[in-house]
Motif scaffolding. Structure first.
Motif, PDB file in Angstrom:
ATOM      1  N   ALA A  31       0.841  -1.195   0.000  1.00  0.00           N
ATOM      2  CA  ALA A  31       0.000   0.000   0.000  1.00  0.00           C
ATOM      3  C   ALA A  31       0.878   1.249   0.000  1.00  0.00           C
ATOM      4  N   ASP A  36      -3.547   1.338   4.147  1.00  0.00           N
ATOM      5  CA  ASP A  36      -2.879   0.155   4.691  1.00  0.00           C
ATOM      6  C   ASP A  36      -3.193  -1.093   3.867  1.00  0.00           C
ATOM      7  N   TRP A  37      -4.127  -1.000   2.923  1.00  0.00           N
ATOM      8  CA  TRP A  37      -4.438  -2.081   1.987  1.00  0.00           C
ATOM      9  C   TRP A  37      -4.081  -1.611   0.585  1.00  0.00           C
ATOM     10  N   VAL A  70      -7.613   1.935   1.069  1.00  0.00           N
ATOM     11  CA  VAL A  70      -7.127   1.069  -0.004  1.00  0.00           C
ATOM     12  C   VAL A  70      -6.473   1.934  -1.081  1.00  0.00           C
ATOM     13  N   ASN A 134      -4.210  -7.132   2.021  1.00  0.00           N
ATOM     14  CA  ASN A 134      -4.529  -6.439   3.272  1.00  0.00           C
ATOM     15  C   ASN A 134      -3.270  -5.909   3.955  1.00  0.00           C
ATOM     16  N   GLY A 135      -3.460  -5.290   5.108  1.00  0.00           N
ATOM     17  CA  GLY A 135      -2.374  -4.641   5.825  1.00  0.00           C
ATOM     18  C   GLY A 135      -1.287  -5.570   6.318  1.00  0.00           C
ATOM     19  N   GLN A 140      -6.267 -10.792   0.261  1.00  0.00           N
ATOM     20  CA  GLN A 140      -7.625 -10.706   0.796  1.00  0.00           C
ATOM     21  C   GLN A 140      -8.654 -11.145  -0.246  1.00  0.00           C
ATOM     22  N   ARG A 165     -14.010  -3.953   5.267  1.00  0.00           N
ATOM     23  CA  ARG A 165     -13.168  -3.115   6.124  1.00  0.00           C
ATOM     24  C   ARG A 165     -13.886  -2.723   7.415  1.00  0.00           C
TER      25      ARG A 165
END
Length: 178
Positions: A31, A36-37, A70, A134-135, A140, A165
């Protein structure tokens, strides 16, 4: 029938780099900005008008994706010159990388096509795909297509990711391997 290795949701996204027009290298699964995604959109290349349309449509959803944390990056196997030429048709503000190799395409489980003629393009290219990482660097969600007209509707993707989320216990789907 050849067995294709497909990425399994819930597994770590591989470290794959590509190059941006400014010459910097980008980790496609990481990201950027305040997100964070990461959403990675793989497109066929300059020769595909459906790809240009999809990337321009994605720009319209970028703000909503950023609002849920995202970030967006797009990538193709095109050369720097092909991406530079394509920028005239693209009205986007998210990073677009070039130069994904056949080996990287295989690593991502992408369908790969050969050009029908020199007028189409001068290299093998991947068919469309969309990955959401994902983070934790875990896959995901994934959508891999073998045709340019089979792509997820972006408004549905944004609504779905917004729902996921907001849920703290929503599981990653499709993790069973038989």
């Amino acid at each position: 029938m050849t067995n294709l290795v497909k990425p399994i949701p819930g597994s770590s996204f591989p470290f794959i780099e590509a190059t941006l027009l400014d010459g910097s290298r980008v980790n496609l699964g990481q990201a950027h900005g305040d997100a964070d995604w990461q959403m990675l959109v793989v497109y066929r290349g300059k020769h595909c008008p459906l790809c240009v349309r999809y990337l321009n449509l994605l720009e319209q959803h970028k703000e909503a994706l950023n609002a849920i944390g995202v970030s967006v990056t797009a990538v193709s196997a095109d050369s720097k010159a092909q991406l530079t030429d394509n920028m005239d048709s693209l009205d986007v503000s998210f990073p677009i990388a070039y130069g994904v190799t056949v080996e990287q395409m295989k690593q991502l489980g992408l369908y790969i096509s050969a050009p029908r003629s020199d007028k189409e393009t001068d290299h093998d290219f991947s068919e469309p795909a969309l990955f959401v990482i994902n983070g934790e660097g875990v896959l995901q969600a994934v959508d891999i297509s073998n045709a340019p007209f089979l792509r997820p509707e972006l408004d549905v993707v944004v609504r779905g990711l917004t729902f996921v989320r907001k849920q703290t216990d929503y599981p990653i789907r499709g993790t069973l391997v038989y």
